[in-house]
Design a protein around this motif. Structure first.
Motif, PDB file in Angstrom:
ATOM      1  N   SER A   1       5.608  14.159   3.821  1.00 26.16           N
ATOM      2  CA  SER A   1       4.309  14.792   3.746  1.00 26.16           C
ATOM      3  C   SER A   1       3.784  15.074   5.148  1.00 26.16           C
ATOM      4  O   SER A   1       4.069  14.325   6.094  1.00 26.16           O
ATOM      5  CB  SER A   1       3.323  13.901   2.990  1.00 26.16           C
ATOM      6  N   GLU A   2       3.034  16.155   5.290  1.00 28.48           N
ATOM      7  CA  GLU A   2       2.423  16.455   6.574  1.00 28.48           C
ATOM      8  C   GLU A   2       1.203  15.573   6.834  1.00 28.48           C
ATOM      9  O   GLU A   2       0.737  15.481   7.968  1.00 28.48           O
ATOM     10  CB  GLU A   2       2.000  17.926   6.618  1.00 28.48           C
ATOM     11  N   LYS A   3       0.699  14.912   5.803  1.00 29.40           N
ATOM     12  CA  LYS A   3      -0.515  14.119   5.944  1.00 29.40           C
ATOM     13  C   LYS A   3      -0.254  12.627   6.116  1.00 29.40           C
ATOM     14  O   LYS A   3      -1.086  11.913   6.675  1.00 29.40           O
ATOM     15  CB  LYS A   3      -1.412  14.314   4.719  1.00 29.40           C
ATOM     16  N   ALA A   4       0.851  12.127   5.610  1.00 22.96           N
ATOM     17  CA  ALA A   4       1.041  10.677   5.564  1.00 22.96           C
ATOM     18  C   ALA A   4       2.519  10.317   5.647  1.00 22.96           C
ATOM     19  O   ALA A   4       3.403  11.144   5.371  1.00 22.96           O
ATOM     20  CB  ALA A   4       0.439  10.111   4.275  1.00 22.96           C
ATOM     21  N   ALA A   5       2.775   9.081   6.027  1.00 20.79           N
ATOM     22  CA  ALA A   5       4.147   8.572   6.108  1.00 20.79           C
ATOM     23  C   ALA A   5       4.124   7.059   5.983  1.00 20.79           C
ATOM     24  O   ALA A   5       3.115   6.404   6.278  1.00 20.79           O
ATOM     25  CB  ALA A   5       4.786   8.973   7.441  1.00 20.79           C
ATOM     26  N   VAL A   6       5.236   6.503   5.531  1.00 23.36           N
ATOM     27  CA  VAL A   6       5.446   5.059   5.558  1.00 23.36           C
ATOM     28  C   VAL A   6       6.810   4.817   6.205  1.00 23.36           C
ATOM     29  O   VAL A   6       7.699   5.684   6.158  1.00 23.36           O
ATOM     30  CB  VAL A   6       5.406   4.428   4.144  1.00 23.36           C
ATOM     31  N   PRO A   7       7.016   3.676   6.833  1.00 25.42           N
ATOM     32  CA  PRO A   7       8.308   3.406   7.474  1.00 25.42           C
ATOM     33  C   PRO A   7       9.425   3.278   6.442  1.00 25.42           C
ATOM     34  O   PRO A   7       9.211   2.818   5.321  1.00 25.42           O
ATOM     35  CB  PRO A   7       8.070   2.099   8.213  1.00 25.42           C
ATOM     36  N   GLU A   8      10.629   3.680   6.827  1.00 24.96           N
ATOM     37  CA  GLU A   8      11.787   3.551   5.933  1.00 24.96           C
ATOM     38  C   GLU A   8      12.121   2.086   5.666  1.00 24.96           C
ATOM     39  O   GLU A   8      12.569   1.730   4.576  1.00 24.96           O
ATOM     40  CB  GLU A   8      13.000   4.256   6.545  1.00 24.96           C
ATOM     41  N   ASP A   9      11.948   1.252   6.678  1.00 26.86           N
ATOM     42  CA  ASP A   9      12.200  -0.186   6.546  1.00 26.86           C
ATOM     43  C   ASP A   9      10.914  -0.924   6.921  1.00 26.86           C
ATOM     44  O   ASP A   9      10.738  -1.346   8.066  1.00 26.86           O
ATOM     45  CB  ASP A   9      13.344  -0.604   7.463  1.00 26.86           C
ATOM     46  N   ASP A  32      -6.023   1.868   6.395  1.00 27.50           N
ATOM     47  CA  ASP A  32      -6.968   2.801   5.785  1.00 27.50           C
ATOM     48  C   ASP A  32      -6.213   3.888   5.010  1.00 27.50           C
ATOM     49  O   ASP A  32      -4.992   3.996   5.075  1.00 27.50           O
ATOM     50  CB  ASP A  32      -7.838   3.425   6.871  1.00 27.50           C
ATOM     51  N   TRP A  33      -6.956   4.674   4.248  1.00 25.57           N
ATOM     52  CA  TRP A  33      -6.439   5.832   3.514  1.00 25.57           C
ATOM     53  C   TRP A  33      -5.252   5.463   2.611  1.00 25.57           C
ATOM     54  O   TRP A  33      -4.280   6.215   2.485  1.00 25.57           O
ATOM     55  CB  TRP A  33      -6.022   6.936   4.491  1.00 25.57           C
ATOM     56  N   MET A  34      -5.342   4.308   1.953  1.00 26.52           N
ATOM     57  CA  MET A  34      -4.197   3.833   1.169  1.00 26.52           C
ATOM     58  C   MET A  34      -3.925   4.710  -0.043  1.00 26.52           C
ATOM     59  O   MET A  34      -2.768   4.931  -0.417  1.00 26.52           O
ATOM     60  CB  MET A  34      -4.425   2.380   0.755  1.00 26.52           C
ATOM     61  N   CYS A  35      -4.965   5.240  -0.678  1.00 29.55           N
ATOM     62  CA  CYS A  35      -4.740   6.123  -1.822  1.00 29.55           C
ATOM     63  C   CYS A  35      -4.045   7.409  -1.396  1.00 29.55           C
ATOM     64  O   CYS A  35      -3.176   7.935  -2.113  1.00 29.55           O
ATOM     65  CB  CYS A  35      -6.058   6.426  -2.526  1.00 29.55           C
ATOM     66  N   THR A  36      -4.400   7.905  -0.207  1.00 34.20           N
ATOM     67  CA  THR A  36      -3.744   9.114   0.305  1.00 34.20           C
ATOM     68  C   THR A  36      -2.286   8.842   0.622  1.00 34.20           C
ATOM     69  O   THR A  36      -1.411   9.676   0.352  1.00 34.20           O
ATOM     70  CB  THR A  36      -4.478   9.621   1.555  1.00 34.20           C
ATOM     71  N   GLU A  37      -1.998   7.679   1.214  1.00 32.86           N
ATOM     72  CA  GLU A  37      -0.609   7.293   1.472  1.00 32.86           C
ATOM     73  C   GLU A  37       0.190   7.323   0.174  1.00 32.86           C
ATOM     74  O   GLU A  37       1.304   7.877   0.113  1.00 32.86           O
ATOM     75  CB  GLU A  37      -0.560   5.887   2.080  1.00 32.86           C
ATOM     76  N   TYR A  38      -0.361   6.738  -0.850  1.00 32.76           N
ATOM     77  CA  TYR A  38       0.361   6.655  -2.119  1.00 32.76           C
ATOM     78  C   TYR A  38       0.591   8.041  -2.722  1.00 32.76           C
ATOM     79  O   TYR A  38       1.669   8.347  -3.234  1.00 32.76           O
ATOM     80  CB  TYR A  38      -0.410   5.779  -3.105  1.00 32.76           C
ATOM     81  N   ASP A  39      -0.427   8.882  -2.645  1.00 36.95           N
ATOM     82  CA  ASP A  39      -0.330  10.211  -3.263  1.00 36.95           C
ATOM     83  C   ASP A  39       0.563  11.170  -2.482  1.00 36.95           C
ATOM     84  O   ASP A  39       1.212  12.050  -3.067  1.00 36.95           O
ATOM     85  CB  ASP A  39      -1.723  10.835  -3.383  1.00 36.95           C
ATOM     86  N   GLU A  40       0.592  11.020  -1.148  1.00 38.26           N
ATOM     87  CA  GLU A  40       1.244  12.014  -0.307  1.00 38.26           C
ATOM     88  C   GLU A  40       2.690  11.700   0.060  1.00 38.26           C
ATOM     89  O   GLU A  40       3.448  12.592   0.440  1.00 38.26           O
ATOM     90  CB  GLU A  40       0.440  12.194   0.983  1.00 38.26           C
ATOM     91  N   VAL A  41       3.092  10.436  -0.015  1.00 35.77           N
ATOM     92  CA  VAL A  41       4.441  10.055   0.418  1.00 35.77           C
ATOM     93  C   VAL A  41       5.383  10.080  -0.784  1.00 35.77           C
ATOM     94  O   VAL A  41       5.277   9.256  -1.691  1.00 35.77           O
ATOM     95  CB  VAL A  41       4.430   8.664   1.084  1.00 35.77           C
ATOM     96  N   SER A  42       6.300  11.027  -0.769  1.00 36.73           N
ATOM     97  CA  SER A  42       7.188  11.213  -1.920  1.00 36.73           C
ATOM     98  C   SER A  42       8.088  10.008  -2.151  1.00 36.73           C
ATOM     99  O   SER A  42       8.455   9.707  -3.293  1.00 36.73           O
ATOM    100  CB  SER A  42       8.029  12.477  -1.730  1.00 36.73           C
ATOM    101  N   ALA A  43       8.443   9.302  -1.082  1.00 34.69           N
ATOM    102  CA  ALA A  43       9.323   8.138  -1.228  1.00 34.69           C
ATOM    103  C   ALA A  43       8.672   7.055  -2.083  1.00 34.69           C
ATOM    104  O   ALA A  43       9.350   6.358  -2.848  1.00 34.69           O
ATOM    105  CB  ALA A  43       9.679   7.582   0.155  1.00 34.69           C
ATOM    106  N   ILE A  44       7.362   6.913  -1.967  1.00 33.68           N
ATOM    107  CA  ILE A  44       6.669   5.932  -2.802  1.00 33.68           C
ATOM    108  C   ILE A  44       6.657   6.384  -4.253  1.00 33.68           C
ATOM    109  O   ILE A  44       6.748   5.572  -5.180  1.00 33.68           O
ATOM    110  CB  ILE A  44       5.225   5.719  -2.289  1.00 33.68           C
ATOM    111  N   GLN A  45       6.573   7.689  -4.460  1.00 32.52           N
ATOM    112  CA  GLN A  45       6.570   8.224  -5.815  1.00 32.52           C
ATOM    113  C   GLN A  45       7.950   8.142  -6.475  1.00 32.52           C
ATOM    114  O   GLN A  45       8.067   7.939  -7.684  1.00 32.52           O
ATOM    115  CB  GLN A  45       6.121   9.691  -5.794  1.00 32.52           C
TER     116      GLN A  45
END
Length: 356
Positions: A1-9, A32-45
Motif C-alpha cells: 500500500s502507498e499509505k501503510a506498511a508492516v515489517p515482513e518479520d 497510531d493509525w492501527m485501523c488504517t494499517e489493517y485496512d491498507e496492508v494486503s499482507a495482513i488481509q
C-alpha cells in the motif's frame, strides 16, 4: 500500500527498532493509525497469522527493551489480541480531541478495555479556556474541568497539550501529587448500570472508586450536563450510612438526600464524592484533588474514639490538605500536612492536631 506498511518479520524488526532509542528516555511506544494499517496492508488481509505476528513482534520488542506500548485507533480485534500482550498497557478510548463532540466520554469504552486489563487513554486536551493560537484548533475549550476529570479518572496518562504559557496549572495539579504522579482511582471510570437503565446516552453518568484500607470504598461520580445523580448510580439505596461531598460547592449531605438534583459546577456538570460513615465520621480526603483518596496518597485510615487517623504519603516540599467531617455537624475539618522529605505522616481528626 502507498499509505501503510508492516515489517515482513515483525519480531526481528522490532527487536532492532527498539535498540535505536537507547539514551532517549523513551518509556512507551505509541502505534497510531492501527485501523488504517489493517485496512491498507494486503499482507495482513491475505495472511491469517500476519496481523497477530505484527502485534506480537511490537509488544515483544518493547518488553525486551523495558518499554510499554499504547494502541491508537485500534480495531476491536486488535484490542482483544492485546489481552495476551502484557506490554500493551493502554489504548486510546476516545475520538480525536479536535474532531469529536463527545471525545471526553471515556466511560463506555472503558468497560471493554478494563475487562481486558487495558487502561483507556483519553486523548490530549486543553486544560484552560484560553484561545490556543497556533494549535490544531484555537478553541477555546469550554469544559476544561470535564476534560481533566475524565483524563484523571481514566487511570491512564493525563495529557494536557496547551501552548506555552497557556496551561492552567491549578487544574492540572489537581490531577497529581507534587512530583507529577497521577492520583488515580482504583479502576477506570465506567458508565453506571443505572445510567444504562435510564438511557442516559446524551447525559451519561460515570463512576469509579478508591478502596481505602481501614475505611472502605470511596466513590467518585461524574454527570455531564446534568445534576441527575441518584444512589442507584452506585448500586446503593438511599441511606444515612453514606455522605455525599459536592466537589464544586463543598457541600456535605446524606446519601438519603441524593434525589437526582446535585448542584452543578461552573461548566454545568456535577461531580461528587460518596464516602461511608464510620464511627460517626465521613472521610472526604484531599479536597484539592479530583481523586480525593487515591492509594498513591492514602496508606490507610484507623477509626478512633475522637475521630479517624489517616496515614498519608507525600513527596519532599509538598503540602497536602486532607479533610473529614463528623456527621453530627456535617462541618468539614481539614488539616494541612507539610512533607519536609519523601515519606509518610499521620493526621488525627477530632483531636485537631497533626502528628509528624
Amino acid at each position: 500500500s502507498e499509505k501503510a506498511a508492516v515489517p515482513e518479520d515483525p519480531p526481528a524488526f522490532f527487536d532492532w527498532f527498539f535498540k535505536q532509542q537507547e539514551g532517549w528516555g523513551l518509556g512507551m511506544y505509541e502505534q497510531d493509525w492501527m485501523c488504517t494499517e489493517y485496512d491498507e496492508v494486503s499482507a495482513i488481509q491475505a495472511n491469517i497469522t500476519m496481523g497477530d505476528l505484527w502485534l506480537y513482534g511490537m509488544a515483544k520488542g518493547a518488553a525486551d527493551s523495558g518499554r510499554t506500548v499504547q494502541y491508537c485507533m485500534p480495531y476491536s480485534h486488535e484490542i482483544l489480541s492485546a489481552a495476551a500482550l502484557p506490554a500493551v498497557t493502554n489504548a486510546r478510548a476516545t475520538d480525536d480531541y479536535f474532531h469529536g463532540v463527545d471525545q471526553w466520554s471515556v466511560g463506555h469504552t472503558a468497560m471493554y478495555y478494563w475487562a481486558l486489563n487495558i487502561l483507556p487513554f483519553k486523548d490530549g486536551f486543553y486544560s484552560s479556556s484560553l484561545p490556543q493560537v497556533g494549535g490544531q484548533t484555537v478553541g477555546p475549550e469550554t469544559s476544561p474541568d470535564r476534560e481533566t476529570i475524565m483524563a484523571t479518572l481514566s487511570c491512564a496518562m493525563v495529557g494536557p497539550m496547551d501552548g506555552i504559557y497557556l496551561l492552567n496549572k491549578t487544574r492540572v495539579m489537581a490531577t497529581c501529587n507534587a512530583a507529577g504522579v497521577v492520583l488515580k482511582p482504583d479502576r477506570p471510570v465506567t458508565a453506571t448500570d443505572e445510567g444504562f437503565r435510564r438511557g442516559d446516552s446524551a447525559r451519561p453518568v460515570f463512576a469509579t472508586e478508591s478502596l481505602v484500607r481501614g475505611w472502605g470504598q470511596i466513590s467518585y461520580v461524574f454527570a455531564s450536563n446534568t445534576g441527575e445523580i441518584v444512589p442507584g448510580d452506585l448500586n446503593l439505596a438511599p441511606s444515612n450510612s453514606y455522605v455525599v461531598y459536592n466537589w464544586y460547592s463543598g457541600e456535605l449531605s446524606s446519601l438519603a438526600n441524593l434525589t437526582g438534583h446535585v448542584q452543578v459546577g461552573y461548566e454545568g456538570h456535577a461531580y461528587i464524592v460518596v464516602t461511608p460513615v464510620v464511627q460517626g465520621w465521613a472521610l472526604v480526603g484531599e479536597v484539592d484533588k479530583y481523586v480525593t483518596a487515591s492509594e498513591v496518597r492514602v496508606v490507610g485510615i484507623a477509626p478512633g474514639k475522637a475521630g479517624p487517623a489517616a496515614v498519608l504519603k507525600g513527596v519532599k516540599g509538598e503540602t497536602v490538605r486532607f479533610c473529614a467531617a463528623p456527621v453530627a455537624t456535617m462541618a468539614l475539618e481539614c488539616h494541612s500536612v507539610e512533607f519536609p522529605w519523601d515519606g509518610e505522616q499521620r493526621v488525627l481528626f477530632g483531636a485537631r492536631e497533626v502528628v509528624v
